[in-house]
Design a protein around this motif. Structure first.
Motif, PDB file in Angstrom:
ATOM      1  N   MET A   1       0.856  -1.199   0.000  1.00 28.85           N
ATOM      2  CA  MET A   1       0.000   0.000   0.000  1.00 28.85           C
ATOM      3  C   MET A   1       0.888   1.244   0.000  1.00 28.85           C
ATOM      4  O   MET A   1       1.607   1.486   0.960  1.00 28.85           O
ATOM      5  CB  MET A   1      -0.887  -0.044   1.247  1.00 28.85           C
ATOM      6  N   GLU A   2       0.853   1.960  -1.070  1.00 31.34           N
ATOM      7  CA  GLU A   2       1.722   3.141  -1.202  1.00 31.34           C
ATOM      8  C   GLU A   2       0.959   4.209  -1.977  1.00 31.34           C
ATOM      9  O   GLU A   2       0.646   4.026  -3.151  1.00 31.34           O
ATOM     10  CB  GLU A   2       3.007   2.736  -1.943  1.00 31.34           C
ATOM     11  N   PHE A   3       0.641   5.304  -1.323  1.00 33.30           N
ATOM     12  CA  PHE A   3      -0.151   6.349  -1.957  1.00 33.30           C
ATOM     13  C   PHE A   3       0.728   7.422  -2.593  1.00 33.30           C
ATOM     14  O   PHE A   3       0.277   8.222  -3.404  1.00 33.30           O
ATOM     15  CB  PHE A   3      -1.083   7.002  -0.929  1.00 33.30           C
ATOM     16  N   ASN A   4       1.985   7.452  -2.199  1.00 31.41           N
ATOM     17  CA  ASN A   4       2.851   8.526  -2.699  1.00 31.41           C
ATOM     18  C   ASN A   4       3.211   8.311  -4.169  1.00 31.41           C
ATOM     19  O   ASN A   4       3.359   7.180  -4.613  1.00 31.41           O
ATOM     20  CB  ASN A   4       4.141   8.580  -1.883  1.00 31.41           C
ATOM     21  N   PHE A   5       3.354   9.414  -4.877  1.00 36.19           N
ATOM     22  CA  PHE A   5       3.873   9.346  -6.235  1.00 36.19           C
ATOM     23  C   PHE A   5       5.390   9.203  -6.164  1.00 36.19           C
ATOM     24  O   PHE A   5       6.024   9.689  -5.226  1.00 36.19           O
ATOM     25  CB  PHE A   5       3.494  10.606  -7.008  1.00 36.19           C
TER      26      PHE A   5
ATOM     27  N   ALA B   1     -13.257   1.882   0.104  1.00 34.84           N
ATOM     28  CA  ALA B   1     -11.847   1.976  -0.210  1.00 34.84           C
ATOM     29  C   ALA B   1     -11.066   1.133   0.783  1.00 34.84           C
ATOM     30  O   ALA B   1     -11.229   1.295   1.980  1.00 34.84           O
ATOM     31  CB  ALA B   1     -11.390   3.420  -0.105  1.00 34.84           C
ATOM     32  N   PHE B   2     -10.242   0.238   0.281  1.00 29.53           N
ATOM     33  CA  PHE B   2      -9.354  -0.552   1.118  1.00 29.53           C
ATOM     34  C   PHE B   2     -10.124  -1.235   2.222  1.00 29.53           C
ATOM     35  O   PHE B   2      -9.599  -1.571   3.260  1.00 29.53           O
ATOM     36  CB  PHE B   2      -8.277   0.337   1.761  1.00 29.53           C
TER      37      PHE B   2
ATOM     38  N   ARG C   1      -1.709   7.057 -13.827  1.00 31.01           N
ATOM     39  CA  ARG C   1      -1.157   7.628 -12.595  1.00 31.01           C
ATOM     40  C   ARG C   1      -0.150   8.731 -12.888  1.00 31.01           C
ATOM     41  O   ARG C   1       0.118   9.574 -12.037  1.00 31.01           O
ATOM     42  CB  ARG C   1      -0.507   6.521 -11.751  1.00 31.01           C
TER      43      ARG C   1
ATOM     44  N   TYR D   1      -6.727  10.730  -7.289  1.00 26.30           N
ATOM     45  CA  TYR D   1      -5.539   9.883  -7.462  1.00 26.30           C
ATOM     46  C   TYR D   1      -5.925   8.396  -7.389  1.00 26.30           C
ATOM     47  O   TYR D   1      -5.392   7.567  -8.118  1.00 26.30           O
ATOM     48  CB  TYR D   1      -4.478  10.209  -6.406  1.00 26.30           C
ATOM     49  N   ARG D   2      -6.846   8.075  -6.499  1.00 24.24           N
ATOM     50  CA  ARG D   2      -7.289   6.682  -6.419  1.00 24.24           C
ATOM     51  C   ARG D   2      -7.967   6.255  -7.727  1.00 24.24           C
ATOM     52  O   ARG D   2      -7.780   5.137  -8.203  1.00 24.24           O
ATOM     53  CB  ARG D   2      -8.223   6.489  -5.226  1.00 24.24           C
TER      54      ARG D   2
ATOM     55  N   SER E   1       0.677   7.434   4.151  1.00 26.57           N
ATOM     56  CA  SER E   1       1.790   7.151   3.228  1.00 26.57           C
ATOM     57  C   SER E   1       2.857   8.235   3.343  1.00 26.57           C
ATOM     58  O   SER E   1       4.055   7.957   3.351  1.00 26.57           O
ATOM     59  CB  SER E   1       1.294   7.108   1.784  1.00 26.57           C
TER      60      SER E   1
ATOM     61  N   ALA F   1      -7.229  12.995  -3.081  1.00 23.56           N
ATOM     62  CA  ALA F   1      -6.926  11.567  -2.963  1.00 23.56           C
ATOM     63  C   ALA F   1      -7.944  10.726  -3.737  1.00 23.56           C
ATOM     64  O   ALA F   1      -7.619   9.645  -4.227  1.00 23.56           O
ATOM     65  CB  ALA F   1      -6.892  11.151  -1.489  1.00 23.56           C
TER      66      ALA F   1
ATOM     67  N   GLU G   1     -15.668   7.940   1.970  1.00 20.41           N
ATOM     68  CA  GLU G   1     -14.599   7.381   1.139  1.00 20.41           C
ATOM     69  C   GLU G   1     -13.472   8.392   0.977  1.00 20.41           C
ATOM     70  O   GLU G   1     -12.297   8.060   1.064  1.00 20.41           O
ATOM     71  CB  GLU G   1     -15.133   7.026  -0.250  1.00 20.41           C
TER      72      GLU G   1
ATOM     73  N   ASP H   1       0.805   2.318  -5.339  1.00 23.82           N
ATOM     74  CA  ASP H   1       0.249   0.975  -5.480  1.00 23.82           C
ATOM     75  C   ASP H   1      -0.747   0.777  -4.344  1.00 23.82           C
ATOM     76  O   ASP H   1      -0.376   0.590  -3.198  1.00 23.82           O
ATOM     77  CB  ASP H   1       1.357  -0.077  -5.415  1.00 23.82           C
ATOM     78  N   LEU H   2      -2.029   0.852  -4.679  1.00 23.63           N
ATOM     79  CA  LEU H   2      -3.046   0.852  -3.635  1.00 23.63           C
ATOM     80  C   LEU H   2      -3.570  -0.552  -3.343  1.00 23.63           C
ATOM     81  O   LEU H   2      -4.768  -0.784  -3.286  1.00 23.63           O
ATOM     82  CB  LEU H   2      -4.195   1.789  -4.034  1.00 23.63           C
ATOM     83  N   THR H   3      -2.654  -1.470  -3.200  1.00 19.16           N
ATOM     84  CA  THR H   3      -3.069  -2.814  -2.807  1.00 19.16           C
ATOM     85  C   THR H   3      -2.304  -3.214  -1.550  1.00 19.16           C
ATOM     86  O   THR H   3      -1.200  -2.731  -1.304  1.00 19.16           O
ATOM     87  CB  THR H   3      -2.781  -3.846  -3.914  1.00 19.16           C
ATOM     88  N   TYR H   4      -2.922  -4.083  -0.755  1.00 17.81           N
ATOM     89  CA  TYR H   4      -2.275  -4.529   0.470  1.00 17.81           C
ATOM     90  C   TYR H   4      -1.257  -5.615   0.162  1.00 17.81           C
ATOM     91  O   TYR H   4      -1.466  -6.434  -0.734  1.00 17.81           O
ATOM     92  CB  TYR H   4      -3.316  -5.101   1.436  1.00 17.81           C
TER      93      TYR H   4
ATOM     94  N   HIS I   1      -5.480   5.358 -10.210  1.00 14.28           N
ATOM     95  CA  HIS I   1      -4.952   4.020  -9.931  1.00 14.28           C
ATOM     96  C   HIS I   1      -5.916   2.952 -10.443  1.00 14.28           C
ATOM     97  O   HIS I   1      -5.506   1.960 -11.047  1.00 14.28           O
ATOM     98  CB  HIS I   1      -4.728   3.874  -8.423  1.00 14.28           C
TER      99      HIS I   1
END
Lengths: 356, 389
Positions: free
Chosen positions: A1-5, A348-349, A69, A261-262, B302, A258, B291, B2-5, A265
């Motif tokens: 899980m990484e939200f940063n560019f 989300a998540f 992205r 950005y999501r 992050s 966000a 959300e 990368d929005l996955t666990y 993705h």
């Protein structure tokens, strides 16, 4: 899980921002408004040099091979600068549609056009069923147009266009007169419908990204103006009545960020929730931008209502972007259908969709 | 991006889920703003702590699990998923705890954090005074050094959890000649100190949620100072950042409320009652905004995990979650119609859930932790660069 560019993505964004700050000034945008096409071949060539039209073109077709992205950051900057060139039509929507057409059998056709687009030599326009108009049809070398579920590719010589002047002089809309034929059809039935849906969603995402940039720019302009404008012997930006309007607009823009950005993705990874995610992005970013127009105009006072002041360049972007690729209201309705009537997109998540 | 666990994160989720499902009380506990509810919630905290789940992101040596912030978010999602009890010691664990982690001496960390994690010691906040609300720099309560102790005089008010807590943290004026942000010191005060009188204040639902606290020559050891003398404002701003920013209101709380709201909408519609046509859109918006809050928090986490710090943007969060919380509860009460005003326990209150209590609680959101008007000033001045004067 990484939200940063990544650092590369941030560098790309900064490069585009710097380039547009120098080249795409409000004066330059207004100059384009006065031209017949509202588009500049010379400027497009410059954009091609920094890779914008070919951003999503695969490397073996002469592009940069990036994905949504990366594109989302470029579009945010396009919004911030009120860029009037057909970045959405050509680079964000047209190109990936051609790539997908290539993957579904139209290999030679896609290859021929993608190379030319990446090089800045050809422009694209894409129609979609939610609008009777096609943006940038007057300058497009190739138009991708829906006919029911089918998708057609028509070259510029085979259409005639009627201008539909927009309130936003940066937005160039047209009715397109064309004849579908077996020869123009590039994808049929469910395949054509899936391609159309994906292209539409990419357009939605692209608008949302621009709306982010537009909203932020309106706030920045208003913060600067109210820090300088004096009344009652002080800058009007010292008044809470003024501060709080802009703070509210900032909250909306930051809470759209966000979500946009999501959605990028989701589009890049082919998520099953892509449609809901891009709708959420456009609802949040679109409302933030529209709200920012009102607050920015109000704190500018009468000068903001003039043609001379540049504020309306961005206000008009916010208004026209809200209507492009499905209005905010249309997307809220699509979300309500998904969240309330359907199984709904998963959180989300998260751990559970509504009803689970 | 990368929005996955990762598999590791998925495993952590399963581990948390299994423990919570096995241990969460089957019946909701009484409100922690009642004496019996307060004790029941402490018991629950004790259980959480013995399972190692009380303070997930804290280092193990202080009673935590040593997890990172993303794992904390995952834990919070699971916590709300099973409807686990509210955190009675939230002032301690979410606000003071991180502040001690940053400013405390090794002795203070060892002394205070483990007992905070277990809720053996429950904490109240002591920020506001009768003349220092939004204008917090106007604090007048004094703490004057006398030998090895501070002698505290004055009054604090709106001390959240003050009615039943064991300890209070707050800012006091250690330099009586100072003014505004200067000369303030952050001090940890045991509420059983002689000279301290706690008078509970009932909130609009009649529950004793907070208190006013009177100090009459109360002696507190100098060692109870957190951070340097005179640096109280900086220490307090760090606490306020945790409060407005990340820790106090984790996104799963609002996701869960939004999910319940969607269910209530569907149920009400299915029952054939009157449903205001605008509610479809309002419910959808609430869901989308929950959300948005979640996504924003993941983005912030992050950023923090990459070494960034939380700054004035905490004020954006506070406005967003507090106002969203009200909108969600208003929508739910509209859906409940005539039953929306029933107290839980009324014969006709079946299915009204805790929306009314939630609504009343939500109304406090734009006031506590710095009013939303103060947050807007901070956004305008520190984020947008607008002039103070």
């Amino acid at each position: 899980m990484e939200f940063n560019f990544s650092e590369d993505q941030q560098l790309l964004q900064q490069a585009v921002r710097d380039f547009l700050a120098g080249e795409c000034t409000p004066a330059a945008v207004r100059e384009l408004w006065e031209t017949e096409t509202g588009r500049s071949k010379a400027f497009w060539s410059q954009l091609a040099e920094i890779g914008v039209p070919g951003l999503l073109v695969p490397e073996d077709h002469g592009g940069l091979g990036m994905d949504e992205r990366d594109m989302v950051l470029v579009l945010e900057e396009a919004g911030r600068a009120a860029l009037a060139e057909p970045v959405i039509s050509t680079a964000a929507v047209g190109v990936p549609l051609l790539v997908e057409l290539g993957e579904s059998g139209q290999t030679e056709f896609a290859k021929k056009w993608l190379g030319r687009v990446a090089g800045g030599e050809a422009l694209l326009a894409v129609g979609y069923e939610q609008s009777p108009f096609v943006a940038d049809a007057h300058v497009a070398d190739l138009l991708l147009l829906p006919q029911g579920k089918d998708l057609h590719a028509v070259e510029r010589g085979d259409i005639s266009v009627t201008a539909q002047p927009s309130n936003d002089q940066s937005q160039r809309l047209f009715s397109v007169d064309w004849s579908p034929s077996e020869k123009t059809c590039v994808a049929q039935g469910t395949e054509g419908a899936a391609l159309q849906a994906a292209a539409f969603d990419r357009g939605v995402l692209a608008c949302a990204a621009e709306q982010l940039g537009v909203g932020q720019q309106l706030i920045d302009m208003a913060a600067l103006y109210t820090s300088q404008r004096q009344q009652f012997g002080v800058a009007i930006g010292t008044f809470q009545a003024v501060k709080h309007r802009l703070a509210n607009a900032k909250v909306q823009v930051e809470y759209a960020r966000a979500v946009v950005y999501r959605a990028a993705h989701s589009a890049a990874t082919g998520s099953a929730q892509r449609s809901a995610d891009v709708s959420m992005a456009k609802v949040m970013a679109g409302e933030a931008a529209l709200f920012a127009t009102k607050e920015a105009l109000q704190v500018h006072g009468a000068i903001g209502y003039t043609y001379e002041q540049d504020l309306h360049v961005w206000m008009k972007r916010a208004w026209s972007l809200d209507l492009a690729f499905g209005s905010g209201a249309w997307h809220r309705a699509r979300l309500a259908d998904a969240i309330i009537d359907g199984q709904g997109p998963a959180n989300a998540f998260g751990y559970c969709a509504p009803g689970n | 991006m990368d929005l996955t666990y990762t598999q590791e994160q998925e495993n952590f989720r399963q581990e948390a889920r299994q423990w919570l499902e096995a241990n969460v009380p089957s019946e909701p506990l009484a409100s922690f703003d009642t004496p019996e509810g307060f004790e029941a919630h402490r018991q629950w905290e004790h259980k959480l702590n013995s399972g190692g789940w009380a303070m997930v992101p804290w280092p193990m040596e202080y009673g935590g699990r040593g997890a990172n912030l993303l794992e904390w978010l995952i834990f919070e999602e699971e916590y709300y998923r099973v409807g686990a009890p509210g955190r009675v010691n939230q002032n301690g664990i979410f606000l003071l705890g991180p502040t001690i982690m940053e400013y405390g001496s090794p002795e203070q960390k060892a002394r205070f954090l483990p007992k905070m994690a277990s809720s053996e010691e429950v904490w109240a906040q002591g920020w506001s005074e009768p003349n220092a609300g939004s204008d917090m720099a106007n604090i007048q309560a004094t703490a004057i050094t006398d030998g090895d102790a501070y002698v505290i005089n004055g009054q604090k008010t709106w001390a959240s959890r003050g009615a039943y807590a064991h300890w209070l943290f707050g800012m006091f004026r250690t330099d009586p000649d100072s003014s505004r942000h200067h000369g303030l010191t952050f001090i940890l005060v045991p509420l059983d100190t002689p000279g301290i009188t706690v008078r509970p204040i009932e909130k609009i639902n009649g529950k004793k949620a907070f208190a006013e606290v009177f100090f009459d020559n109360a002696r507190v050891p100098l060692d109870n100072r957190l951070g340097d003398e005179g640096q109280g404002w900086s220490v307090a701003m760090a606490t306020a950042g945790f409060e407005r920013g990340l820790m106090l209101r984790s996104p799963s709380r609002f996701q869960n409320t939004a999910r319940k709201l969607v269910e209530l909408y569907r149920k009400t519609l299915a029952a054939g009652g009157f449903v205001d046509p605008s509610l479809r859109d309002r419910v959808t918006r609430c869901w989308v905004e929950a959300e948005a809050y979640t996504l924003n928090t993941y983005q912030t986490v992050s950023r923090l995990m990459a070494g960034d710090k939380i700054g004035a943007e905490a004020s954006l969060n506070k406005i967003f979650w507090s106002e969203l919380d009200i909108r969600m509860h208003e929508a739910a009460l509209s859906l409940l119609g005539a039953r929306g005003e029933l107290r839980p326990g009324a014969p006709g209150a079946e299915g009204v859930d805790d929306w009314l209590d939630g609504f009343i609680f939500a109304l406090a959101g734009p006031i506590y932790a710095g009013t939303n008007e103060i947050q807007r000033n901070i956004i305008a001045e520190r984020i947008l660069g607008m002039p103070r004067k």
